[in-house]
Design a protein around this motif. Structure first.
Motif, PDB file in Angstrom:
ATOM      1  N   ASP A  10       0.804  -1.220   0.000  1.00  0.00           N
ATOM      2  CA  ASP A  10       0.000   0.000   0.000  1.00  0.00           C
ATOM      3  C   ASP A  10       0.838   1.272   0.000  1.00  0.00           C
ATOM      4  O   ASP A  10       0.323   2.349  -0.268  1.00  0.00           O
ATOM      5  CB  ASP A  10      -0.946   0.012   1.203  1.00  0.00           C
ATOM      6  CG  ASP A  10      -2.091  -0.973   1.027  1.00  0.00           C
ATOM      7  OD1 ASP A  10      -2.442  -1.290  -0.134  1.00  0.00           O
ATOM      8  OD2 ASP A  10      -2.628  -1.434   2.046  1.00  0.00           O
ATOM      9  N   ASP A  12       3.381   1.901  -2.056  1.00  0.00           N
ATOM     10  CA  ASP A  12       4.091   2.037  -3.336  1.00  0.00           C
ATOM     11  C   ASP A  12       3.638   3.226  -4.178  1.00  0.00           C
ATOM     12  O   ASP A  12       4.142   3.419  -5.269  1.00  0.00           O
ATOM     13  CB  ASP A  12       3.960   0.748  -4.153  1.00  0.00           C
ATOM     14  CG  ASP A  12       4.967  -0.301  -3.746  1.00  0.00           C
ATOM     15  OD1 ASP A  12       5.934   0.034  -3.057  1.00  0.00           O
ATOM     16  OD2 ASP A  12       4.781  -1.465  -4.135  1.00  0.00           O
ATOM     17  N   SER A  13       2.713   4.003  -3.734  1.00  0.00           N
ATOM     18  CA  SER A  13       2.158   5.185  -4.420  1.00  0.00           C
ATOM     19  C   SER A  13       1.941   4.920  -5.903  1.00  0.00           C
ATOM     20  O   SER A  13       1.133   4.086  -6.264  1.00  0.00           O
ATOM     21  CB  SER A  13       3.004   6.433  -4.155  1.00  0.00           C
ATOM     22  OG  SER A  13       4.334   6.262  -4.607  1.00  0.00           O
ATOM     23  N   HIS A  16       1.912   1.325  -7.174  1.00  0.00           N
ATOM     24  CA  HIS A  16       0.980   0.417  -6.501  1.00  0.00           C
ATOM     25  C   HIS A  16       0.516  -0.665  -7.468  1.00  0.00           C
ATOM     26  O   HIS A  16       0.419  -0.442  -8.687  1.00  0.00           O
ATOM     27  CB  HIS A  16      -0.216   1.206  -5.968  1.00  0.00           C
ATOM     28  CG  HIS A  16      -1.077   0.415  -5.045  1.00  0.00           C
ATOM     29  ND1 HIS A  16      -2.096  -0.398  -5.494  1.00  0.00           N
ATOM     30  CD2 HIS A  16      -1.065   0.285  -3.700  1.00  0.00           C
ATOM     31  CE1 HIS A  16      -2.680  -0.981  -4.472  1.00  0.00           C
ATOM     32  NE2 HIS A  16      -2.076  -0.583  -3.370  1.00  0.00           N
TER      33      HIS A  16
END
Length: 73
Positions: A10, A12-13, A16
């Motif tokens: 969650d 990983d921006s 993601h």
């Protein structure tokens, strides 16, 4: 093919899983490999790829109790 897809994280921006899964499935489909081994795959990721690539079958539980967690299907 051996493919490290990176687990669903969650934090990983822009990288993601929800932003990468279509691209990962596209690479797999274009490769036309007979066998694809995944690395760092959570079972939810394996299921999503299975749904996007119905001509492939999937096998392999996660390493945690009950088959959950990260695996190498």
């Amino acid at each position: 093919m051996s493919f490290n897809i990176r687990f669903l994280n969650d934090f990983d921006s822009e990288n993601h899983w929800n932003n990468r899964k279509g691209y990962v499935a596209e690479i797999m489909a274009q490769s036309k490999c007979d066998f694809i081994g995944l690395q760092e795959a959570l079972m939810i990721q394996a299921r999503e790829l299975q749904n996007m690539l119905p001509s492939y079958m999937s096998y392999g539980p996660g390493r945690d109790a009950g088959g959950a967690g990260e695996g190498v299907p």
